[in-house]
Motif scaffolding. Structure first.
Motif, PDB file in Angstrom:
ATOM      1  N   PHE A  41      24.325 -39.114   8.771  1.00 49.81           N
ATOM      2  CA  PHE A  41      24.192 -40.106   7.636  1.00 49.81           C
ATOM      3  C   PHE A  41      24.069 -39.454   6.055  1.00 49.81           C
ATOM      4  N   CYS A  42      23.174 -38.417   6.143  1.00 48.74           N
ATOM      5  CA  CYS A  42      23.170 -37.495   4.993  1.00 48.74           C
ATOM      6  C   CYS A  42      24.314 -36.672   4.661  1.00 48.74           C
ATOM      7  N   ARG A  43      25.119 -36.346   5.482  1.00 45.44           N
ATOM      8  CA  ARG A  43      26.362 -35.726   5.408  1.00 45.44           C
ATOM      9  C   ARG A  43      27.343 -36.378   4.514  1.00 45.44           C
ATOM     10  N   GLU A  44      27.341 -37.836   5.203  1.00 44.27           N
ATOM     11  CA  GLU A  44      28.299 -38.899   4.907  1.00 44.27           C
ATOM     12  C   GLU A  44      28.160 -39.342   3.409  1.00 44.27           C
ATOM     13  N   ALA A  45      26.887 -39.488   3.182  1.00 38.85           N
ATOM     14  CA  ALA A  45      26.354 -40.021   1.942  1.00 38.85           C
ATOM     15  C   ALA A  45      26.752 -39.055   0.777  1.00 38.85           C
ATOM     16  N   ARG A  47      29.037 -36.319   1.217  1.00 42.10           N
ATOM     17  CA  ARG A  47      30.274 -36.455   0.841  1.00 42.10           C
ATOM     18  C   ARG A  47      30.970 -37.586  -0.152  1.00 42.10           C
ATOM     19  N   ASN A  48      30.317 -38.863   0.198  1.00 44.17           N
ATOM     20  CA  ASN A  48      30.695 -39.890  -0.700  1.00 44.17           C
ATOM     21  C   ASN A  48      30.274 -39.706  -2.182  1.00 44.17           C
ATOM     22  N   ASP A  49      28.990 -39.011  -2.144  1.00 45.37           N
ATOM     23  CA  ASP A  49      28.659 -38.970  -3.697  1.00 45.37           C
ATOM     24  C   ASP A  49      29.604 -38.053  -4.365  1.00 45.37           C
ATOM     25  N   VAL A  50      30.003 -36.914  -3.557  1.00 46.76           N
ATOM     26  CA  VAL A  50      30.836 -36.089  -4.009  1.00 46.76           C
ATOM     27  C   VAL A  50      32.167 -36.300  -4.456  1.00 46.76           C
ATOM     28  N   MET A  51      32.581 -37.323  -3.565  1.00 48.05           N
ATOM     29  CA  MET A  51      34.029 -38.167  -3.759  1.00 48.05           C
ATOM     30  C   MET A  51      33.801 -38.839  -5.116  1.00 48.05           C
ATOM     31  N   SER A  52      32.765 -39.666  -5.255  1.00 48.29           N
ATOM     32  CA  SER A  52      32.531 -40.378  -6.448  1.00 48.29           C
ATOM     33  C   SER A  52      32.609 -39.660  -7.673  1.00 48.29           C
ATOM     34  N   SER A  53      31.852 -38.345  -7.684  1.00 52.89           N
ATOM     35  CA  SER A  53      31.707 -37.588  -8.731  1.00 52.89           C
ATOM     36  C   SER A  53      33.038 -37.111  -9.236  1.00 52.89           C
ATOM     37  N   ALA A  54      33.701 -36.844  -8.355  1.00 52.02           N
ATOM     38  CA  ALA A  54      35.191 -36.193  -8.697  1.00 52.02           C
ATOM     39  C   ALA A  54      35.958 -37.096  -9.420  1.00 52.02           C
ATOM     40  N   ARG A  55      35.795 -38.542  -9.395  1.00 54.20           N
ATOM     41  CA  ARG A  55      36.645 -39.216 -10.010  1.00 54.20           C
ATOM     42  C   ARG A  55      36.614 -39.758 -11.481  1.00 54.20           C
TER      43      ARG A  55
END
Length: 55
Positions: A41-45, A47-55
Motif C-alpha cells: 500500500f505504501c509503495r503504491e501510494a 508511486r501515485n504521489d510521484v506520478m501526480s507530482s510529475a504532471r
C-alpha cells in the motif's frame, strides 16, 4: 513470542498444545500478510504521489 508465551502455555496446558501452537502459527502468518499488504500500500501510494507530482 514462541519461547516467552506459547511454549510456557503448552507446558501448562499440554492437552491444548496443538491449539496453542496452531494459533501461534496462524497469528504469525496473519502478521506477515498484514505487513506485506502495508508495504504494498505504501509503495503504491508513493508511486501515485510521484506520478501526480510529475504532471
Amino acid at each position: 513470542m514462541l519461547e516467552e508465551v506459547a511454549l510456557p502455555l503448552v507446558e501448562k496446558y499440554p492437552a491444548s498444545a496443538w491449539e496453542l501452537l496452531l494459533g501461534y502459527e496462524q497469528q504469525k502468518h496473519i502478521s506477515k500478510r498484514a505487513s506485506a499488504a502495508t508495504v504494498d500500500f505504501c509503495r503504491e501510494a508513493q508511486r501515485n504521489d510521484v506520478m501526480s507530482s510529475a504532471r
